[in-house]
Design an enzyme around this catalytic site. Structure first.
Site, PDB file in Angstrom:
ATOM      1  N   GLU A 146       1.935  14.643   7.027  1.00 17.62           N
ATOM      2  CA  GLU A 146       1.525  15.131   8.343  1.00 17.62           C
ATOM      3  C   GLU A 146       2.315  14.430   9.450  1.00 17.62           C
ATOM      4  O   GLU A 146       2.700  15.059  10.446  1.00 17.62           O
ATOM      5  CB  GLU A 146       0.020  14.916   8.528  1.00 17.62           C
ATOM      6  CG  GLU A 146      -0.815  15.850   7.667  1.00 17.62           C
ATOM      7  CD  GLU A 146      -2.306  15.604   7.774  1.00 17.62           C
ATOM      8  OE1 GLU A 146      -3.044  16.570   8.050  1.00 17.62           O
ATOM      9  OE2 GLU A 146      -2.739  14.442   7.582  1.00 17.62           O
ATOM     10  N   LYS A 153       0.829  -1.210   0.000  1.00 18.05           N
ATOM     11  CA  LYS A 153       0.000   0.000   0.000  1.00 18.05           C
ATOM     12  C   LYS A 153       0.865   1.263   0.000  1.00 18.05           C
ATOM     13  O   LYS A 153       0.379   2.339   0.309  1.00 18.05           O
ATOM     14  CB  LYS A 153      -0.909   0.013   1.231  1.00 18.05           C
ATOM     15  CG  LYS A 153      -1.971  -1.072   1.246  1.00 18.05           C
ATOM     16  CD  LYS A 153      -3.218  -0.584   0.567  1.00 18.05           C
ATOM     17  CE  LYS A 153      -4.398  -1.512   0.812  1.00 18.05           C
ATOM     18  NZ  LYS A 153      -5.646  -0.979   0.218  1.00 18.05           N
ATOM     19  N   ARG A 154       2.125   1.128  -0.341  1.00 19.99           N
ATOM     20  CA  ARG A 154       3.087   2.236  -0.246  1.00 19.99           C
ATOM     21  C   ARG A 154       3.051   2.843   1.164  1.00 19.99           C
ATOM     22  O   ARG A 154       3.194   4.026   1.358  1.00 19.99           O
ATOM     23  CB  ARG A 154       2.823   3.316  -1.303  1.00 19.99           C
ATOM     24  CG  ARG A 154       3.043   2.845  -2.734  1.00 19.99           C
ATOM     25  CD  ARG A 154       3.136   4.014  -3.703  1.00 19.99           C
ATOM     26  NE  ARG A 154       1.933   4.854  -3.672  1.00 19.99           N
ATOM     27  CZ  ARG A 154       1.837   6.043  -4.251  1.00 19.99           C
ATOM     28  NH1 ARG A 154       2.865   6.547  -4.913  1.00 19.99           N
ATOM     29  NH2 ARG A 154       0.707   6.731  -4.188  1.00 19.99           N
ATOM     30  N   ALA A 195       2.380   6.938   1.697  1.00 17.20           N
ATOM     31  CA  ALA A 195       1.544   7.599   0.697  1.00 17.20           C
ATOM     32  C   ALA A 195       0.316   8.252   1.306  1.00 17.20           C
ATOM     33  O   ALA A 195      -0.529   8.766   0.581  1.00 17.20           O
ATOM     34  CB  ALA A 195       1.123   6.594  -0.370  1.00 17.20           C
ATOM     35  N   LEU A 241      -7.229   5.218   2.004  1.00 16.96           N
ATOM     36  CA  LEU A 241      -8.598   5.609   1.664  1.00 16.96           C
ATOM     37  C   LEU A 241      -9.534   4.414   1.529  1.00 16.96           C
ATOM     38  O   LEU A 241     -10.753   4.579   1.557  1.00 16.96           O
ATOM     39  CB  LEU A 241      -8.596   6.430   0.370  1.00 16.96           C
ATOM     40  CG  LEU A 241      -7.878   7.779   0.463  1.00 16.96           C
ATOM     41  CD1 LEU A 241      -7.895   8.475  -0.884  1.00 16.96           C
ATOM     42  CD2 LEU A 241      -8.508   8.659   1.529  1.00 16.96           C
ATOM     43  N   ARG A 269      -9.157  14.959  -3.987  1.00 20.95           N
ATOM     44  CA  ARG A 269      -9.940  13.783  -3.600  1.00 20.95           C
ATOM     45  C   ARG A 269     -11.237  14.165  -2.906  1.00 20.95           C
ATOM     46  O   ARG A 269     -11.932  13.306  -2.359  1.00 20.95           O
ATOM     47  CB  ARG A 269      -9.090  12.885  -2.694  1.00 20.95           C
ATOM     48  CG  ARG A 269      -7.900  12.273  -3.444  1.00 20.95           C
ATOM     49  CD  ARG A 269      -6.951  11.569  -2.522  1.00 20.95           C
ATOM     50  NE  ARG A 269      -5.829  10.996  -3.257  1.00 20.95           N
ATOM     51  CZ  ARG A 269      -4.700  10.575  -2.701  1.00 20.95           C
ATOM     52  NH1 ARG A 269      -4.544  10.665  -1.390  1.00 20.95           N
ATOM     53  NH2 ARG A 269      -3.728  10.075  -3.443  1.00 20.95           N
ATOM     54  N   GLU A 316      -5.209  15.957  -0.961  1.00 22.90           N
ATOM     55  CA  GLU A 316      -6.581  15.866  -0.470  1.00 22.90           C
ATOM     56  C   GLU A 316      -7.561  16.709  -1.288  1.00 22.90           C
ATOM     57  O   GLU A 316      -8.714  16.326  -1.497  1.00 22.90           O
ATOM     58  CB  GLU A 316      -6.639  16.292   1.011  1.00 22.90           C
ATOM     59  CG  GLU A 316      -6.130  15.232   1.981  1.00 22.90           C
ATOM     60  CD  GLU A 316      -4.622  15.243   2.132  1.00 22.90           C
ATOM     61  OE1 GLU A 316      -4.110  14.515   2.978  1.00 22.90           O
ATOM     62  OE2 GLU A 316      -3.937  15.980   1.370  1.00 22.90           O
TER      63      GLU A 316
END
Length: 257
Positions: A113, A26-27, A63, A67, A136, A133
């Site tokens: 973050e 999932k990186r 990454a 999500l 998205r 973000e």
């Protein structure tokens, strides 16, 4: 000593703890389990650890938010999820132990973050900084508007989120996302070198540095100067201060217990 979980690997090497995100497929996207593993470590850092190196497995730091876990939620659920991130990022920043991020590949969204909560950041060539973000349909919730904005400024964070722009390692170092640029494949070694150097400092002064400076930046000038005086008083009246002064007079390296 090493300890593995499904999402976060821990290796203890003397005074340095190596933490590594372990979701390479999932990186190293951050799921709720990863956040809880970070909470568990930074809530109870093993005795003797004086610096932490945080990295990602298989070429990517992180990454960002996974999500695939973000199903439809009510506003209160999203609020609680965000505040949980804030609490864990606070543990990373204010545990009292310096954290060095060894950044490679994707450092995006929630991954950035997390990096922003670390105290020293090392990037390799090929590192990509991005806040996607805005593209998205969501707003940041892991602390970027405070910690990342404090690093690069609100204006640049606004641009990053509006455009989804990717910053290279070199660009990131120029604007403060990284403090050091390491050679290809050398990021973890440089982070370890810095961690070992930092671990030889007075643990009390390291604690004061990571606890005090960022808080002073949110105070008025007079309140900040008063807090600085308190930190100075705490640091200059104990055994570490005596050892540091004696080592200086004897022209040797101090040996802080």
């Amino acid at each position: 000593m090493s300890q593995d979980s499904s999402v976060l690997q821990l290796r203890l090497d003397g005074a340095v703890a190596h933490l590594q995100f372990n979701r390479p497929a999932k990186r190293n996207a951050v799921n709720d389990e990863t956040i809880e593993a970070l909470r568990a470590f930074f809530s109870d850092i093993p005795d003797g650890v004086r610096a932490v190196v945080l990295s990602g497995k298989a070429g990517h730091f992180s990454a960002g938010l996974d999500l695939s876990e973000q199903v439809r939620r009510e506003p209160q659920q999203v609020m609680r999820h965000s505040r949980n991130w804030h609490a864990v990022m606070g543990l990373i920043q204010f545990s009292g132990v310096p954290v060095i991020a060894a950044m490679t590949g994707a450092v995006m969204g929630g991954g950035l973050e997390i990096a922003a909560a670390c105290h020293v950041r090392v990037a390799e060539p090929g590192t990509m900084f991005r806040m996607p973000e805005g593209q998205r349909g969501i707003f940041v919730g892991g602390g970027a508007t405070v910690r990342l904005a404090a690093i690069i400024g609100a204006d640049r964070l606004t641009e990053m989120m509006l455009t989804g722009r990717t910053y290279t390692a070199e660009e990131g170092e120029r604007i403060g996302l990284a403090h050091y640029l390491a050679p290809v494949g050398g990021g973890l070694a440089k982070a370890d070198e810095l961690a070992r150097q930092i671990a030889t400092n007075s643990a009390t002064v390291n604690y004061l540095i990571v606890q005090t400076i960022s808080r002073i930046s949110n105070m008025s000038a007079e309140d900040g100067l008063y807090a600085e005086s308190l930190a100075a008083a705490l640091s200059q009246t104990g055994a570490d201060a005596e050892e540091g002064l004696q080592a200086f007079l004897e022209k040797r390296k101090p040996n802080f217990v």
